[in-house]
Design an enzyme around this catalytic site. Structure first.
Site, mmCIF file in Angstrom:
data_model
loop_
_atom_site.group_PDB
_atom_site.id
_atom_site.type_symbol
_atom_site.label_atom_id
_atom_site.label_comp_id
_atom_site.label_asym_id
_atom_site.label_seq_id
_atom_site.Cartn_x
_atom_site.Cartn_y
_atom_site.Cartn_z
ATOM 1 N N PRO A 17 0.747 -1.675 -0.208
ATOM 2 C CG PRO A 17 -1.087 -2.207 1.244
ATOM 3 C CD PRO A 17 0.228 -2.046 0.659
ATOM 4 C CD GLU A 131 6.456 -9.176 -14.099
ATOM 5 O OE1 GLU A 131 7.358 -8.838 -12.831
ATOM 6 O OE2 GLU A 131 5.384 -7.636 -14.033
ATOM 7 C CG LEU A 227 -14.398 -0.011 -34.870
ATOM 8 C CD1 LEU A 227 -12.505 -0.199 -35.365
ATOM 9 C CD2 LEU A 227 -14.263 -1.565 -34.261
#
Ligand SMILES: Cc1cc2nc3c(=O)[nH]c(=O)nc-3n(C[C@H](O)[C@H](O)[C@H](O)COP(=O)(O)OP(=O)(O)OC[C@H]3O[C@@H](n4cnc5c(N)ncnc54)[C@H](O)[C@@H]3O)c2cc1C
Length: 268
Positions: A17, A131, A227
């Site tokens: 946190p 990663e 789109l």
């Protein structure tokens, strides 16, 4: 390894946190007593945290110690004192869970220590390079799929009696997407090749991650524009791509942290 064979799900628990980008600022403590570590602390935003079989938990021997006191511990689900306190709701990536974890006097055998004692920070930084490389490759591959889909859509969608791909402004949007993807893809491949050859190209990996994830977001955003209203609807895939792509500019090190690393590599 069961996780590598696809039999078990793992999680990597670094973030807390009060410490995300500043990994050295974590406060989860693992004190050693004989053959065991006793772990206390909280983790947040942990992918697979709820459904994992085990988590690799990043800990410190002492809250006040910096890089030198890090240990990486495998903590199995079901170990007393290891609790999933919350599953978090989020913008995208709905196919993976993101959890908050609590460790309260959680006893972990010393045999579950990965790497040498105290060397966890160095090992973690090495892992993060992999990663980030994967994040770069995944982001640009995703962008390429969005680009192909959007081009096909533009060829088929008609407005004012013609395919919208006939309008120069739409063509140029598609050209910009394709050009950015092609150049970043080449850089990602070049960086992956260096990695594959045994180099440790931290600057290039950080640049690849920064660029690829930004381009993926730009491409998804432009795809929605091409789109039109359909792009905003959940039944069309670009809406999901737009939401999912955003994470990669935050996870495994934010854009800003990538820039800090790149700046350092230039001696700035
Ligand atoms: C969906 C999701 C899944 C995740 N999965 C995992 C996981 O599996 N395991 C795990 O451990 N973590 C995970 N994370 C956490 C992720 O790695 C962190 O969110 C990320 O590293 C940023 O940390 P933070 O959120 O605490 O932001 P902070 O560190 O608080 O940063 C806030 C802002 O300040 C900027 N900032 C911070 N420091 C600097 C600096 N020195 N210079 C300039 N700018 C700075 C940041 O770039 C950012 O814009 C996940 C996050 C998300 C959203």
């Amino acid at each position: 390894m069961p996780a590598i064979r696809g039999e078990q799900i793992a999680a990597l628990a670094i973030t807390e946190p009060d410490a995300g980008s500043d990994v050295a600022g974590i406060t989860t403590v693992a004190r050693r007593y004989g053959d065991e570590f006793i772990v206390n602390g909280r983790k947040i935003f942990i992918t697979n945290g709820a459904r994992c079989h085990w988590a690799l938990v990043v800990t410190k021997t002492d809250r006040d110690r910096g890089h030198s006191g890090f240990n990486l511990l495998v903590v199995e689900k079901g170990t007393p004192g290891f609790e999933v306190t919350r599953t978090l709701k989020k913008l995208g990536m709905h196919s993976s869970d993101t959890a908050e974890l609590l460790f309260e006097d959680c006893h972990v055998p010393v045999a579950n220590l990965i790497g040498e004692e105290g060397e966890g920070f160095k090992n973690l930084m090495w892992e993060l390079q992999g990663e980030r490389m994967i994040a770069a490759a995944g982001a640009i591959a995703g962008a390429a799929r969005v680009f192909e889909y959007t081009m096909e859509y533009a060829r088929n969608r008609k407005a004012f009696g013609q395919p919208i791909s006939n309008f120069q402004v739409i063509k140029h949007k598609l050209v910009d997407m394709g050009t950015k993807i092609a150049s970043v893809q080449a850089f990602v491949y070049q960086t992956a090749k260096l990695w594959d050859q045994g180099e440790y190209p931290v600057r290039e990996i950080s640049q690849a991650k920064l660029l690829a994830t930004q381009v993926a977001c730009e491409v998804a955003d432009e795809a929605i524009q091409v789109l039109g209203g359909h792009g905003y609807m959940s039944e069309f895939p670009v809406e999901r791509a737009w939401r999912d792509a955003r994470l990669a500019r935050i996870g495994a090190g934010t854009d800003e942290i990538m820039k800090e690393i790149i700046a350092k590599s230039y001696g700035l």
